[in-house]
Scaffold this motif. Structure first.
Motif, PDB file in Angstrom:
ATOM      1  N   THR A  16       0.864  -1.188  -0.133  1.00 54.71           N
ATOM      2  CA  THR A  16       0.102   0.148   0.074  1.00 54.71           C
ATOM      3  C   THR A  16       0.965   1.293  -0.080  1.00 54.71           C
ATOM      4  OG1 THR A  16      -1.691  -1.191   1.143  1.00 54.71           O
ATOM      5  CG2 THR A  16      -1.916   1.193   1.332  1.00 54.71           C
ATOM      6  N   SER A  17       1.953   1.424   0.725  1.00 58.91           N
ATOM      7  CA  SER A  17       2.626   2.257   0.976  1.00 58.91           C
ATOM      8  C   SER A  17       3.373   2.707  -0.485  1.00 58.91           C
ATOM      9  CB  SER A  17       3.989   2.260   1.800  1.00 58.91           C
ATOM     10  OG  SER A  17       3.234   2.249   3.125  1.00 58.91           O
ATOM     11  N   ALA A  74       1.367   3.866  -3.077  1.00 60.52           N
ATOM     12  CA  ALA A  74       0.850   5.344  -3.061  1.00 60.52           C
ATOM     13  C   ALA A  74       2.080   6.351  -3.657  1.00 60.52           C
ATOM     14  CB  ALA A  74       0.908   5.664  -1.544  1.00 60.52           C
ATOM     15  N   ARG A  75       3.043   5.416  -3.835  1.00 61.96           N
ATOM     16  CA  ARG A  75       4.274   6.380  -4.306  1.00 61.96           C
ATOM     17  C   ARG A  75       4.593   6.295  -5.614  1.00 61.96           C
ATOM     18  NH1 ARG A  75       7.158   9.512  -0.916  1.00 61.96           N
ATOM     19  NH2 ARG A  75       9.374   9.023  -2.032  1.00 61.96           N
ATOM     20  N   CYS A 109       9.134   2.892   4.442  1.00 64.45           N
ATOM     21  CA  CYS A 109       8.160   3.389   3.885  1.00 64.45           C
ATOM     22  C   CYS A 109       7.939   4.735   3.404  1.00 64.45           C
ATOM     23  CB  CYS A 109       6.915   3.347   4.710  1.00 64.45           C
ATOM     24  SG  CYS A 109       6.701   1.776   5.667  1.00 64.45           S
ATOM     25  N   TRP A 110       8.854   5.610   3.806  1.00 58.07           N
ATOM     26  CA  TRP A 110       9.031   7.100   3.464  1.00 58.07           C
ATOM     27  C   TRP A 110       9.884   7.115   2.134  1.00 58.07           C
ATOM     28  CZ3 TRP A 110      12.094   4.838   6.907  1.00 58.07           C
ATOM     29  CH2 TRP A 110      13.362   5.094   6.990  1.00 58.07           C
ATOM     30  N   TRP A 168       0.455   0.658  11.173  1.00 57.38           N
ATOM     31  CA  TRP A 168       0.218  -0.242   9.991  1.00 57.38           C
ATOM     32  C   TRP A 168       1.328  -1.486  10.112  1.00 57.38           C
ATOM     33  CZ3 TRP A 168       2.252   4.446  10.048  1.00 57.38           C
ATOM     34  CH2 TRP A 168       3.785   4.722   9.113  1.00 57.38           C
ATOM     35  N   ARG A 223      -0.575  -4.454   8.760  1.00 58.70           N
ATOM     36  CA  ARG A 223      -0.530  -4.337   7.068  1.00 58.70           C
ATOM     37  C   ARG A 223       0.706  -4.852   6.588  1.00 58.70           C
ATOM     38  NH1 ARG A 223       1.089  -0.926   3.685  1.00 58.70           N
ATOM     39  NH2 ARG A 223       1.035   1.251   4.709  1.00 58.70           N
ATOM     40  N   TYR A 280      -7.669  -2.075   4.056  1.00 63.63           N
ATOM     41  CA  TYR A 280      -6.509  -3.088   3.572  1.00 63.63           C
ATOM     42  C   TYR A 280      -6.795  -3.979   2.415  1.00 63.63           C
ATOM     43  CZ  TYR A 280      -3.943  -1.727   7.774  1.00 63.63           C
ATOM     44  OH  TYR A 280      -3.384  -0.974   8.940  1.00 63.63           O
ATOM     45  N   ALA A 307       8.737   8.198   8.184  1.00 57.47           N
ATOM     46  CA  ALA A 307       7.683   7.234   8.627  1.00 57.47           C
ATOM     47  C   ALA A 307       7.774   6.080   8.000  1.00 57.47           C
ATOM     48  CB  ALA A 307       6.192   7.787   8.245  1.00 57.47           C
ATOM     49  N   THR A 320      -0.326   5.241   5.102  1.00 63.85           N
ATOM     50  CA  THR A 320       0.513   5.739   4.231  1.00 63.85           C
ATOM     51  C   THR A 320       0.920   7.040   4.796  1.00 63.85           C
ATOM     52  OG1 THR A 320      -1.411   6.420   2.989  1.00 63.85           O
ATOM     53  CG2 THR A 320      -0.132   4.477   2.066  1.00 63.85           C
ATOM     54  N   HIS A 327       3.314   8.594   5.408  1.00 67.25           N
ATOM     55  CA  HIS A 327       4.568   9.291   4.967  1.00 67.25           C
ATOM     56  C   HIS A 327       4.193  10.445   3.906  1.00 67.25           C
ATOM     57  CE1 HIS A 327       3.884   6.022   1.995  1.00 67.25           C
ATOM     58  NE2 HIS A 327       3.909   5.223   3.158  1.00 67.25           N
TER      59      HIS A 327
END
Lengths: 579, 158
Positions: A33-34, A37-38, A69-70, A224, A227, A261, A384, B124, B126
């Protein structure tokens, strides 16, 4: 070990080895998911496009999240010879082109490198284990994540997957429970109740059928960790449930995954199907005569279903309202049959304990709480991410080392140790990541999501926000909770609007002392934020209620005491934060 | 105006589900997946299929924030209400979005073009402060960039 299991593990290991020695460059992109998102999917498409057009002898695959994650999407590149593997971060779609150019030309790409995973450090790229984020981490639950494809049971088997279940198959239920008890594994959702004892309750129950429930309704905003596990290594949870089924004579398990999720839901479903194909789930598992079913269940957005009896009502098909205990789930749970509910991480530790023994498992730290715990950090810190560490490090270490410090111009004011019910505490860098210090302060270290906040955050606004969350998510069974949260939000809104009165202190105290009569944790702990904030930040309440000032400048109706943004030295920061 | 699906169609859709097997939520999910929301007749159909009552099914459905009783908008902005977003300025982002859209939560702009919804944290953080536009993260927002985003979405539908 069970001969059939032994042979499928051996075969998976052979396949993994030959895959490793394929002589091709191996590129692995995190896809969770992370990273999605990016832009992970666009990155994957660009990399695949370049591999095809340049006719690279490379293969592209996906893994779970390394916890950086970041810096998602993260990509590992393993040289054709297999001697040199580098982890890269921030391989966003706009950088993917130049990145793959370098790889195609046989070069590293130091600009985006995080560290060397396999092989020696280079002049530009240090070892991954020397990265501050990785230092002090002990990755057991996360051992496969970043290496294996979460959608491949073969990859899991090749890393001793299901070997813990194999061992458990040869033990009787009592011996498995004893091993769990010896390990000292405590529930991972915050309460820390010994998992082995919970299992024993179900083992000694008399009715049947009996059920296991895996609570993957990780509703605490800012957490998370579940997750990362569900998306990164779903078979670990399947194996944990299998072991628990042997220990408790359970017939069926439900994995309750929250609606937010969807990827975790899809991957868990796939993992269960793959396990079924291998004969690990279903009738007569591996010829042992044992039957066990796993159902992956999708929630629909209700925080209170994270409470075990709420979750059971939800599966049963009623409003997800927590029930009145007793009867306890081990007596009457799903469909009034004996049931055991554990957190994702609790189940996921069982395979580790079975494979390596209770003693190995518990020897990782000196803390009273045994084993490793996953945490996620977020808020006003630079990084994060998600870590797995033994219990015990200090908040100072967390902020400096695993969070990369505070964001520029922001000073640590306090943090929330684990969800909206856990309370808030003032910045104290010496607090450790163990259960007791928080209990002593009237808080608790919850499921692992720690949120840091700074001088621009108004403590009363945070209190209003969390109480509003609790109000919204209250199941409305108890007057204390339904009415209490509403009342608390009204009072907080009035204070923020400039209508604070001296009696508010008493009013809030009344709510603190009466809401604990609620039936479930939700009502009992809804006021923790206000209760602990009153203690930790008394001046700010005084300012809001009496002087009509908001030092953070958040409450617009009040006079702002906001100081201009400036860089603050660490020592000064500590003094300002009052630690 | 959305046309409600016929009872026959709904019956077929939920035919696989059985009473007392934990099938209430899977049945509701299946209906919502197909129509984007749960049309009124579905409650009666699911109740009959699961040997329950429409009141119980409706009661269960309305307990959860992600079952919808109305058709979703063409483009939905879900604002993350999580703490990390809040610490990093999420409230001001919301104020800007609401101001620019001229609607509140669970309301739609004219012709059901744009809608605003509360999103729950999915880790999320971040990207905080963030919103999801039809499920896709738009992160690191400021009040200005959030306004810009809304204008962009408004213009896209014109």
């Amino acid at each position: 070990m069970n001969a059939k299991l032994e042979s499928i593990i051996a075969e998976a290991k052979r396949n993994w080895q030959s895959e490793q020695n394929s002589g091709r460059i191996r590129i692995r992109v995190t896809r969770d998911t992370s990273s999605l998102a990016r832009g992970a999917d666009e990155t994957i498409a660009k990399l695949q496009g370049a591999i095809d057009s340049k006719k690279l002898t490379a293969d592209l695959g996906v893994t779970g999240s390394w916890g950086f994650c970041w810096m998602e999407p993260c990509v590992t590149v393993r040289s054709a010879a297999g001697t040199h593997t580098i982890l890269y971060g921030n391989v966003t779609p706009d950088r993917a082109g130049e990145f793959i150019e370098a790889i195609a030309a046989g070069r590293d790409f130091p600009e985006l490198a995080i560290g060397v995973v396999e092989g020696n450090a280079t002049a530009d790229i240090p070892l991954l284990s020397d990265h501050p984020f990785m230092k002090g981490q002990v990755r057991r639950l996360m051992a496969n994540i970043g290496t294996t494809d979460p959608e491949s049971i073969e990859h899991y088997l090749a890393h001793d997957g299901y070997a813990g279940f194999g061992k458990a198959l040869e033990m009787d239920a009592e011996a498995i429970v004893k091993e769990m008890l010896d390990s000292g594994l405590g529930g991972r959702a915050g309460a820390g109740f010994p998992t082995g004892r919970k299992w024993d309750f179900l083992r000694t129950a008399t009715a049947s059928p009996r059920y296991l429930v895996c609570n993957a309704d990780e509703g605490d905003p800012g957490a998370w960790v579940n997750r990362v596990l569900l998306e990164g290594d779903p078979h670990l949870i399947v194996e944990g449930l299998l072991i628990a089924s042997l220990a408790t004579h359970a017939d069926e398990a439900y994995i309750y995954i929250r609606y937010e999720y969807p990827i975790a839901f899809a991957r868990m479903q796939k993992a269960v199907e793959q396990a079924r194909e291998k004969g690990l789930v279903g009738k007569n598992i591996l010829g042992s005569g044992k039957d066990f079913e796993i159902v992956v269940f999708f929630g629909a957005g209700a925080y209170v279903c994270g409470a075990e009896t709420g979750l059971m009502s939800s599966i049963d098909g009623y409003r997800g309202m927590p029930r009145i205990k007793p009867p306890f789930p081990a007596q009457a749970g799903l469909w009034n049959k004996p049931t055991n509910v554990n957190n994702v991480e609790s189940y996921a530790n069982a395979p580790m304990i079975m494979r390596n023994g209770a003693q190995w498992w518990s020897s990782v730290s000196d803390a009273k709480e045994k084993g490793t715990k996953m945490f996620t950090f977020s808020g006003s810190v630079n990084w994060a991410g998600c870590v797995e560490v033994p219990f015990g490090p200090s908040i100072g270490t967390v902020v400096d080392q695993w969070c990369g410090g505070m964001r520029e111009g922001r000073v640590l004011k306090g943090f929330q140790p684990g969800g909206p019910l856990s309370g808030v505490c003032a910045a104290n860098r010496n607090l450790t990541l163990t259960l007791d210090p928080y209990r002593e302060l009237g808080l608790f270290l919850g499921g692992g999501g720690i949120v840091f906040f700074d001088q621009f955050t108004c403590v009363l606004d945070m209190c209003k926000f969390f109480l509003a969350f609790c109000e919204d998510e209250s199941c409305a069974r108890c007057t204390t909770c339904r009415g209490g949260t509403q009342r608390a939000v009204e009072i907080m809104r009035r204070i923020q609007a400039g209508g604070g009165r001296d009696s508010d202190f008493t009013n809030l105290q009344t709510l603190v002392t009466t809401m604990v009569w609620s039936n479930c944790f939700h009502g009992q702990f809804a006021m923790t934020t206000i209760k602990t904030a009153l203690k930790a930040f008394p001046d700010e309440w005084q300012e809001h209620i009496v002087e009509k000032k908001c030092r953070a400048g958040v409450c617009e109706a009040l006079e702002s005491g906001l100081q201009p943004v400036r860089r603050v030295e660490p020592e000064e920061a500590l003094a300002l934060a009052g630690s | 105006m959305t046309v409600e699906p016929g009872v026959e169609e709904l019956r077929e859709l939920v035919a696989e589900f059985q009473p007392n097997r934990g099938h209430v939520m899977p049945a509701l999910h299946k209906v919502q997946e197909k129509y984007g929301f749960i049309p009124r007749p579905a409650f009666e159909v699911i109740a009959r299929q699961l040997n329950s009552t429409p009141a119980l099914i409706f009661g269960a459905a309305t307990f959860y924030s992600d079952y919808r009783l109305h058709a979703p908008p063409e483009t939905e902005i879900a604002w993350c209400c999580g703490p990390a977003c809040r610490v990093l300025g999420g409230q001001r982002v919301l104020d800007a979005i609401q101001d620019e859209l001229g609607i509140g939560f669970d309301e739609h702009t004219e012709g059901d073009r744009l809608g605003l919804h509360v999103g729950q944290c999915n880790g999320t953080c971040h990207e905080a402060p963030q919103v999801w536009v039809n499920g896709k993260v738009r992160g690191n927002l400021t009040p200005e960039s959030a306004r810009e985003l809304v204008r962009e979405l408004k213009a896209a539908g014109e």
